[in-house]
Design a protein around this motif. Structure first.
Motif, PDB file in Angstrom:
ATOM      1  N   GLY A 298      31.958  39.521  58.748  1.00  0.00           N
ATOM      2  CA  GLY A 298      33.287  39.968  59.164  1.00  0.00           C
ATOM      3  C   GLY A 298      34.389  39.048  58.714  1.00  0.00           C
ATOM      4  O   GLY A 298      35.454  38.963  59.349  1.00  0.00           O
ATOM      5  N   LEU A 299      34.190  38.358  57.582  1.00  0.00           N
ATOM      6  CA  LEU A 299      35.199  37.430  57.088  1.00  0.00           C
ATOM      7  C   LEU A 299      36.320  38.181  56.372  1.00  0.00           C
ATOM      8  O   LEU A 299      36.074  39.146  55.649  1.00  0.00           O
ATOM      9  CB  LEU A 299      34.568  36.420  56.126  1.00  0.00           C
ATOM     10  N   LYS A 300      37.527  37.702  56.543  1.00  0.00           N
ATOM     11  CA  LYS A 300      38.686  38.306  55.886  1.00  0.00           C
ATOM     12  C   LYS A 300      39.507  37.289  55.103  1.00  0.00           C
ATOM     13  O   LYS A 300      40.358  37.645  54.303  1.00  0.00           O
ATOM     14  CB  LYS A 300      39.579  38.995  56.921  1.00  0.00           C
ATOM     15  N   GLY A 301      39.262  36.005  55.335  1.00  0.00           N
ATOM     16  CA  GLY A 301      40.024  34.960  54.678  1.00  0.00           C
ATOM     17  C   GLY A 301      39.418  34.523  53.362  1.00  0.00           C
ATOM     18  O   GLY A 301      38.641  35.239  52.729  1.00  0.00           O
ATOM     19  N   ALA A 302      39.769  33.313  52.935  1.00  0.00           N
ATOM     20  CA  ALA A 302      39.361  32.791  51.639  1.00  0.00           C
ATOM     21  C   ALA A 302      37.886  32.411  51.622  1.00  0.00           C
ATOM     22  O   ALA A 302      37.355  31.845  52.574  1.00  0.00           O
ATOM     23  CB  ALA A 302      40.211  31.581  51.280  1.00  0.00           C
ATOM     24  N   VAL A 303      37.240  32.729  50.509  1.00  0.00           N
ATOM     25  CA  VAL A 303      35.840  32.403  50.274  1.00  0.00           C
ATOM     26  C   VAL A 303      35.771  31.587  48.990  1.00  0.00           C
ATOM     27  O   VAL A 303      36.325  31.987  47.966  1.00  0.00           O
ATOM     28  CB  VAL A 303      34.993  33.691  50.130  1.00  0.00           C
ATOM     29  N   GLY A 304      35.100  30.437  49.043  1.00  0.00           N
ATOM     30  CA  GLY A 304      34.984  29.577  47.872  1.00  0.00           C
ATOM     31  C   GLY A 304      33.705  29.874  47.107  1.00  0.00           C
ATOM     32  O   GLY A 304      32.609  29.783  47.671  1.00  0.00           O
ATOM     33  N   CYS A 305      33.826  30.247  45.842  1.00  0.00           N
ATOM     34  CA  CYS A 305      32.671  30.646  45.034  1.00  0.00           C
ATOM     35  C   CYS A 305      32.556  29.768  43.785  1.00  0.00           C
ATOM     36  O   CYS A 305      33.482  29.042  43.434  1.00  0.00           O
ATOM     37  CB  CYS A 305      32.810  32.105  44.617  1.00  0.00           C
ATOM     38  N   ALA A 306      31.407  29.885  43.105  1.00  0.00           N
ATOM     39  CA  ALA A 306      31.160  29.159  41.862  1.00  0.00           C
ATOM     40  C   ALA A 306      31.447  27.670  42.027  1.00  0.00           C
ATOM     41  O   ALA A 306      32.078  27.047  41.188  1.00  0.00           O
ATOM     42  CB  ALA A 306      31.986  29.746  40.718  1.00  0.00           C
ATOM     43  N   ASP A 307      30.968  27.115  43.156  1.00  0.00           N
ATOM     44  CA  ASP A 307      31.145  25.691  43.448  1.00  0.00           C
ATOM     45  C   ASP A 307      32.606  25.262  43.375  1.00  0.00           C
ATOM     46  O   ASP A 307      32.932  24.164  42.915  1.00  0.00           O
ATOM     47  CB  ASP A 307      30.311  24.832  42.503  1.00  0.00           C
ATOM     48  N   GLY A 308      33.500  26.130  43.842  1.00  0.00           N
ATOM     49  CA  GLY A 308      34.910  25.777  43.921  1.00  0.00           C
ATOM     50  C   GLY A 308      35.756  26.221  42.754  1.00  0.00           C
ATOM     51  O   GLY A 308      36.977  26.049  42.776  1.00  0.00           O
ATOM     52  N   SER A 309      35.147  26.828  41.742  1.00  0.00           N
ATOM     53  CA  SER A 309      35.925  27.284  40.590  1.00  0.00           C
ATOM     54  C   SER A 309      36.668  28.589  40.857  1.00  0.00           C
ATOM     55  O   SER A 309      37.584  28.944  40.122  1.00  0.00           O
ATOM     56  CB  SER A 309      35.010  27.480  39.366  1.00  0.00           C
ATOM     57  N   HIS A 310      36.269  29.310  41.892  1.00  0.00           N
ATOM     58  CA  HIS A 310      36.861  30.618  42.171  1.00  0.00           C
ATOM     59  C   HIS A 310      37.018  30.764  43.681  1.00  0.00           C
ATOM     60  O   HIS A 310      36.044  30.640  44.423  1.00  0.00           O
ATOM     61  CB  HIS A 310      35.956  31.719  41.625  1.00  0.00           C
ATOM     62  N   VAL A 311      38.230  31.000  44.135  1.00  0.00           N
ATOM     63  CA  VAL A 311      38.498  31.246  45.549  1.00  0.00           C
ATOM     64  C   VAL A 311      39.059  32.656  45.676  1.00  0.00           C
ATOM     65  O   VAL A 311      40.009  33.025  44.972  1.00  0.00           O
ATOM     66  CB  VAL A 311      39.489  30.217  46.137  1.00  0.00           C
ATOM     67  N   VAL A 312      38.460  33.452  46.553  1.00  0.00           N
ATOM     68  CA  VAL A 312      38.791  34.866  46.683  1.00  0.00           C
ATOM     69  C   VAL A 312      39.090  35.186  48.141  1.00  0.00           C
ATOM     70  O   VAL A 312      38.430  34.662  49.044  1.00  0.00           O
ATOM     71  CB  VAL A 312      37.621  35.751  46.196  1.00  0.00           C
ATOM     72  N   ARG A 313      40.065  36.051  48.378  1.00  0.00           N
ATOM     73  CA  ARG A 313      40.337  36.519  49.737  1.00  0.00           C
ATOM     74  C   ARG A 313      39.425  37.702  50.039  1.00  0.00           C
ATOM     75  O   ARG A 313      39.471  38.734  49.362  1.00  0.00           O
ATOM     76  CB  ARG A 313      41.795  36.920  49.892  1.00  0.00           C
ATOM     77  N   ALA A 314      38.569  37.553  51.068  1.00  0.00           N
ATOM     78  CA  ALA A 314      37.572  38.580  51.372  1.00  0.00           C
ATOM     79  C   ALA A 314      38.194  39.890  51.821  1.00  0.00           C
ATOM     80  O   ALA A 314      37.615  40.956  51.606  1.00  0.00           O
ATOM     81  CB  ALA A 314      36.609  38.058  52.437  1.00  0.00           C
ATOM     82  N   LEU A 315      39.357  39.839  52.438  1.00  0.00           N
ATOM     83  CA  LEU A 315      39.989  41.048  52.952  1.00  0.00           C
ATOM     84  C   LEU A 315      40.216  42.088  51.868  1.00  0.00           C
ATOM     85  O   LEU A 315      39.896  43.262  52.031  1.00  0.00           O
ATOM     86  CB  LEU A 315      41.314  40.706  53.634  1.00  0.00           C
ATOM     87  N   ASP A 316      40.775  41.639  50.728  1.00  0.00           N
ATOM     88  CA  ASP A 316      41.120  42.591  49.672  1.00  0.00           C
ATOM     89  C   ASP A 316      40.543  42.189  48.309  1.00  0.00           C
ATOM     90  O   ASP A 316      40.883  42.775  47.287  1.00  0.00           O
ATOM     91  CB  ASP A 316      42.634  42.744  49.563  1.00  0.00           C
ATOM     92  N   HIS A 317      39.677  41.163  48.297  1.00  0.00           N
ATOM     93  CA  HIS A 317      38.967  40.722  47.087  1.00  0.00           C
ATOM     94  C   HIS A 317      39.929  40.181  46.021  1.00  0.00           C
ATOM     95  O   HIS A 317      39.596  40.173  44.834  1.00  0.00           O
ATOM     96  CB  HIS A 317      38.112  41.852  46.510  1.00  0.00           C
ATOM     97  N   GLU A 318      41.074  39.707  46.433  1.00  0.00           N
ATOM     98  CA  GLU A 318      42.055  39.166  45.479  1.00  0.00           C
ATOM     99  C   GLU A 318      41.726  37.716  45.141  1.00  0.00           C
ATOM    100  O   GLU A 318      41.447  36.897  46.021  1.00  0.00           O
ATOM    101  CB  GLU A 318      43.461  39.237  46.057  1.00  0.00           C
ATOM    102  N   THR A 319      41.768  37.401  43.847  1.00  0.00           N
ATOM    103  CA  THR A 319      41.562  36.027  43.404  1.00  0.00           C
ATOM    104  C   THR A 319      42.760  35.171  43.809  1.00  0.00           C
ATOM    105  O   THR A 319      43.913  35.515  43.527  1.00  0.00           O
ATOM    106  CB  THR A 319      41.370  35.967  41.886  1.00  0.00           C
ATOM    107  N   LEU A 320      42.480  34.052  44.444  1.00  0.00           N
ATOM    108  CA  LEU A 320      43.522  33.124  44.872  1.00  0.00           C
ATOM    109  C   LEU A 320      43.577  31.890  43.961  1.00  0.00           C
ATOM    110  O   LEU A 320      44.651  31.351  43.717  1.00  0.00           O
ATOM    111  CB  LEU A 320      43.276  32.692  46.323  1.00  0.00           C
ATOM    112  N   VAL A 321      42.407  31.466  43.502  1.00  0.00           N
ATOM    113  CA  VAL A 321      42.300  30.319  42.592  1.00  0.00           C
ATOM    114  C   VAL A 321      41.197  30.623  41.591  1.00  0.00           C
ATOM    115  O   VAL A 321      40.138  31.126  41.976  1.00  0.00           O
ATOM    116  CB  VAL A 321      41.944  29.016  43.347  1.00  0.00           C
ATOM    117  N   HIS A 322      41.436  30.339  40.318  1.00  0.00           N
ATOM    118  CA  HIS A 322      40.366  30.455  39.327  1.00  0.00           C
ATOM    119  C   HIS A 322      40.539  29.386  38.263  1.00  0.00           C
ATOM    120  O   HIS A 322      41.604  29.263  37.659  1.00  0.00           O
ATOM    121  CB  HIS A 322      40.341  31.828  38.649  1.00  0.00           C
ATOM    122  N   LEU A 323      39.500  28.605  38.065  1.00  0.00           N
ATOM    123  CA  LEU A 323      39.486  27.585  37.017  1.00  0.00           C
ATOM    124  C   LEU A 323      38.509  28.046  35.941  1.00  0.00           C
ATOM    125  O   LEU A 323      37.301  28.139  36.191  1.00  0.00           O
ATOM    126  CB  LEU A 323      39.046  26.235  37.588  1.00  0.00           C
TER     127      LEU A 323
END
Length: 284
Positions: free
Chosen positions: A60-85
């Motif tokens: 039931g998460l809706k906030g930011a999720v850190g993926c790819a060991d921190g290279s990609h941060v996504v908002r779970a609510l709408d799947h929008e990329t917030l950070v991408h390296l």
């Protein structure tokens, strides 16, 4: 007295998920109870977002999720990329050349998917823990994922230790400021004993993801708790106010955590115990 905002950052594989990739029921109940008590919860994982999305939805998460060991941060609510390296340009060309020379089974991670060719077929099950969107091409080094506008999220290759080490040394020598290169042995599953290399853009770790998520949520790092089990979790152990290492974690990981759990990935309950100890929220 107002309770400060708090953040829980949880690793997936080896922590929240068992060895078959399923969550432990008690841990899920504990995470949901923490959310109900106002604790912000984030997944921080080595997986791509596509490989993390089901777990985020289940919790039931809706906030930011850190993926790819921190290279990609996504908002779970709408799947929008917030950070991408991403890795692109001359660096991407150098990675291709180095791994082609090494003769390694290579996988390119981009656009939340994984690309490979016939040389990687034997390892598809291994990389599928990162993402369930896996795309085969005739030649991995000509795969369309290399053309991602935002750059490549990561590249993973498996092969001979000596040749991979030579590739890693060359990339670190020529692009050490732009690339993060890690050479590591496979210690889980049927390919135990083999070696692999992961290449990502420098500057992203689980620690940078936790720091970014906490800052955006207005949460002090002192009020942040993380749970993990592996070497890639150490950067978030370093920034979080309190850190819990799973019972099966290597000794060098345990030594860096503020707390060591008795529970292992096999029986589960480690995340629930961490939530009880850190936040006083207990579930049966």
């Amino acid at each position: 007295m107002t309770t400060p905002k708090r953040l829980l950052a949880v690793d997936l594989d080896g922590t929240l998920l068992d060895t078959s990739g399923h969550p432990h029921a008690r841990d899920v109940r504990a995470v949901r109870a923490a959310l109900a008590e106002g604790v912000a919860v984030s997944i921080v994982t080595g997986r791509l977002y596509s490989g993390s999305r089901a777990a985020a939805k289940m919790l039931g998460l809706k906030g930011a999720v850190g993926c790819a060991d921190g290279s990609h941060v996504v908002r779970a609510l709408d799947h929008e990329t917030l950070v991408h390296l991403g890795v692109a340009g001359a660096e991407a060309l150098a990675v291709k050349a180095a791994l082609a020379t090494a003769g390694a089974a290579t996988f390119v991670f981009a656009r939340d998917a994984i690309g490979h060719d016939a040389g990687g077929m034997a390892f598809v099950r291994y990389v599928s823990t990162w993402s369930n969107d896996i795309r085969m091409a005739a030649d991995v080094f000509a795969h369309e994922l290399w053309d991602a506008e935002e750059g490549v999220t990561a590249v993973v290759a498996l092969g001979d230790k000596k040749r991979l080490a030579e590739a890693a040394q060359g990339l670190e020598r020529d692009f050490g400021g732009a690339l993060a290169v890690v050479l590591f042995p496979l210690s889980r599953g049927p390919h135990t004993g083999m070696w692999a290399i992961m290449v990502r853009a420098s500057g992203g770790t689980k620690g940078t993801a936790v720091r970014w998520i906490a800052e955006q949520a207005g949460i002090a790092l002192a009020d942040t708790v993380c749970v993990g089990d592996w070497v890639n979790d150490l950067p978030m152990f370093e920034v979080a106010g309190r850190s819990f290492a799973m019972g099966q974690a290597p000794d060098d990981v345990k030594s860096k955590a503020t707390d060591v759990l008795v529970e292992t990935v096999h029986e589960g309950g480690g995340v629930a115990t961490a939530i009880a100890e850190a936040f006083g929220i207990r579930v049966p």
